[in-house]
Design a protein around this motif. Structure first.
Motif: not given
Length: 505
Positions: A241, A245, A248, A267-268, A271, A298-299, A302, A325-326, A329
């Motif tokens: 995780d 991040r 991102d 957005e991630r 979240d 959402r996480l 995801q 990932p995209d 989302t």
């Protein structure tokens, strides 16, 4: 941009405190909206559809109203118009014949916002001129050792009057915006998330939240993630995780990344920030829950979508194929927008099925959606109006409509997220059959009560038969819910493709 007049003798903070509010802040919120961007999106939708003379006249009228007030300033949140129209048709299942009507509704939103901004600008400009003049008079009075209390009272009175006007402008626009959003969802099957960043409602959209979340991540979490990722040891879920991040964060700050890639990465990060936010948050007026529970779910989804296996509850998993990932989302976003449309339509149908008029049902839905975090109070207000009847008219509902709502207002069950509905829907759109879709939905609806999506799925599909959906904001009254939903629900989504790839409800 929030700006105040330059004054020497009048303290702006004290003036705002005396007035009981900040008219400049209200104006800045409205001015942050971009009616030009909304208008361009409206034209893209209008021109993508088959336009009859009637829709042309409506669109031209809305455009003329918009042009009378638009100041032609460029916005900071450009919308990819053609991509949004394509997404509406291919991923949100909007019919091609609905596209011009969506354009008309969006153009009316643009016109309403532009008109509100124009009236707000006039009000604030006059207030600033009056205060500058009074500030000069106060200075002259002080030099002459004269009493300034009368002038100070006039400054407060001017500010109070302007505050009242700005509040009326804001509230009137908010009501029109919510009514338009209800129309878009009810009549045309479209949830206009694309305008969230530019609609001037004071609620940050995806891009704005992503920018803020990126700054928050940099200041509060990035160093810890870097230390965790660089630490020796096996790849745990926490380490994975943290790696995601950091990826991102790098994407948001990469000038060579596409705008969509930066937006989705932001957005991630948002979240993650909201999933760990420690404060009371308002309830989502359409899907229920708050920003924290939404982000947490959402996480989790995801991760599941990136792994390719979605947990439907009761130990049952559904293989959807691993997504990037995209892609994951975007699937979550599309699922939420689809759920908002379904929830709005089915709540409307249920209210009518319970005996309410069409206009009354639409008003209740719009009113509840416009009172985030206070939906229960609103429903109780309607209910309290019934015994005498006269107060029902003050709400805009007829006495008969108020009685229908009051009949169910005390039986409130909070609705949880419907992301899993969106996942099942997307899987069906990618080649699954109606029966497979219905089976997936039935599994979600028939699962444990704590399974997010179950309540909304039930309230969405059962309609007035077995369910009384009295409105949004978590006010869904559930009847018997179970596995009998199954394949039968698939019929509610029997597609009728059009040449443009759309379908019908």
């Amino acid at each position: 941009m929030l700006t105040y007049p330059s004054l020497t003798h009048i303290d702006i903070d004290a003036l705002i405190a005396e007035a009981g509010g900040d008219p400049w802040q209200i104006y800045a919120t409205l001015e942050a909206g971009d009616p030009g961007q909304i208008s361009e999106l409206a034209r893209a939708f209008y021109e993508a559809g088959a336009c009859a003379e009637e829709t042309k006249n409506e669109f031209d009228a809305a455009t003329e109203r918009f042009l009378r007030s638009w100041n032609r300033e460029n916005g900071e949140h450009p919308i990819n118009d053609s991509a949004e129209v394509h997404r509406a048709q291919t991923q949100l299942w909007v019919q091609v014949e609905q596209l011009p009507n969506i354009g008309i509704d969006l153009q009316n939103i643009a016109a309403d916002l532009a008109e509100t901004q124009r009236m707000g600008s006039f009000t604030i400009d006059n207030l600033d001129k009056d205060l500058v003049q009074l500030d000069g008079l106060i200075g002259a009075a002080l030099d002459a050792d004269m009493d300034t209390s009368g002038l100070e009272d006039r400054a407060v009175d001017k500010t109070i009057a302007s505050l009242g006007a700005m509040q009326i402008f804001r509230d009137t626009y908010a009501a029109k915006l919510q009514a338009a959003l209800t129309d878009l969802r009810l009549k045309h099957g479209y949830d206009p998330a694309a305008i969230d960043d530019v609609d001037g409602d004071g609620i940050p959209g995806d891009e704005q939240r992503g920018q803020s979340a990126t700054e928050h991540y940099d200041a509060n979490q990035r160093a810890a993630d870097e230390a965790l990722v660089n630490a020796p040891g096996e790849m745990t879920q926490d380490k994975a995780d943290a790696t995601a991040r950091l990826r991102d964060f790098a994407t948001v700050n990469d000038p060579n990344a596409t705008p969509d890639a930066r937006r989705l990465a932001g957005e991630r990060l948002d979240d993650f920030r909201m999933a760990n936010f420690d404060a009371r948050l308002p309830v989502d007026p359409v899907l229920g829950g708050d920003a924290r529970t939404r982000a947490q779910k959402r996480l989790d989804m995801q991760r599941q979508l990136e792994s390719g296996r979605v947990h439907l509850g009761d130990g049952i998993y559904h293989d959807v194929g691993a997504l990037t990932p995209d892609q994951a989302t975007e699937t979550l976003n599309n699922g939420e927008q689809t759920a908002r449309v379904i929830a709005t339509k089915k709540a409307y149908i249920a209210l009518i099925g319970a005996g309410m008029s069409e206009d009354g049902a639409k008003q209740v839905i719009t009113d509840l959606a416009n009172n985030t975090g206070r939906a229960g109070t609103v429903a109780q207000h309607y209910g309290d109006a019934v015994p005498q009847g006269k107060h029902a008219l003050a709400t805009g509902l007829s006495p008969d409509d108020a009685k229908v709502l009051a009949k169910y207002a005390g039986k409130l069950v909070k609705v949880t997220d419907a992301i899993q509905l969106g996942v099942a829907y997307q899987d069906w759109r990618n080649g699954g059959s109606n029966e497979d879709f219905g089976r997936s939905v039935g599994t979600v609806a028939g699962g444990a009560a704590g399974s997010y999506g179950a309540a909304l799925v039930a309230g969405s599909f059962l309609g007035p038969v077995g369910t009384a959906a009295v409105g949004l904001g978590g006010l869904i009254v559930l009847g018997a819910v179970g596995g009998e939903l199954g394949e039968g629900i698939g019929g509610a989504f029997d597609p009728k493709p059009t040449a443009a790839g759309g379908g019908s409800w």
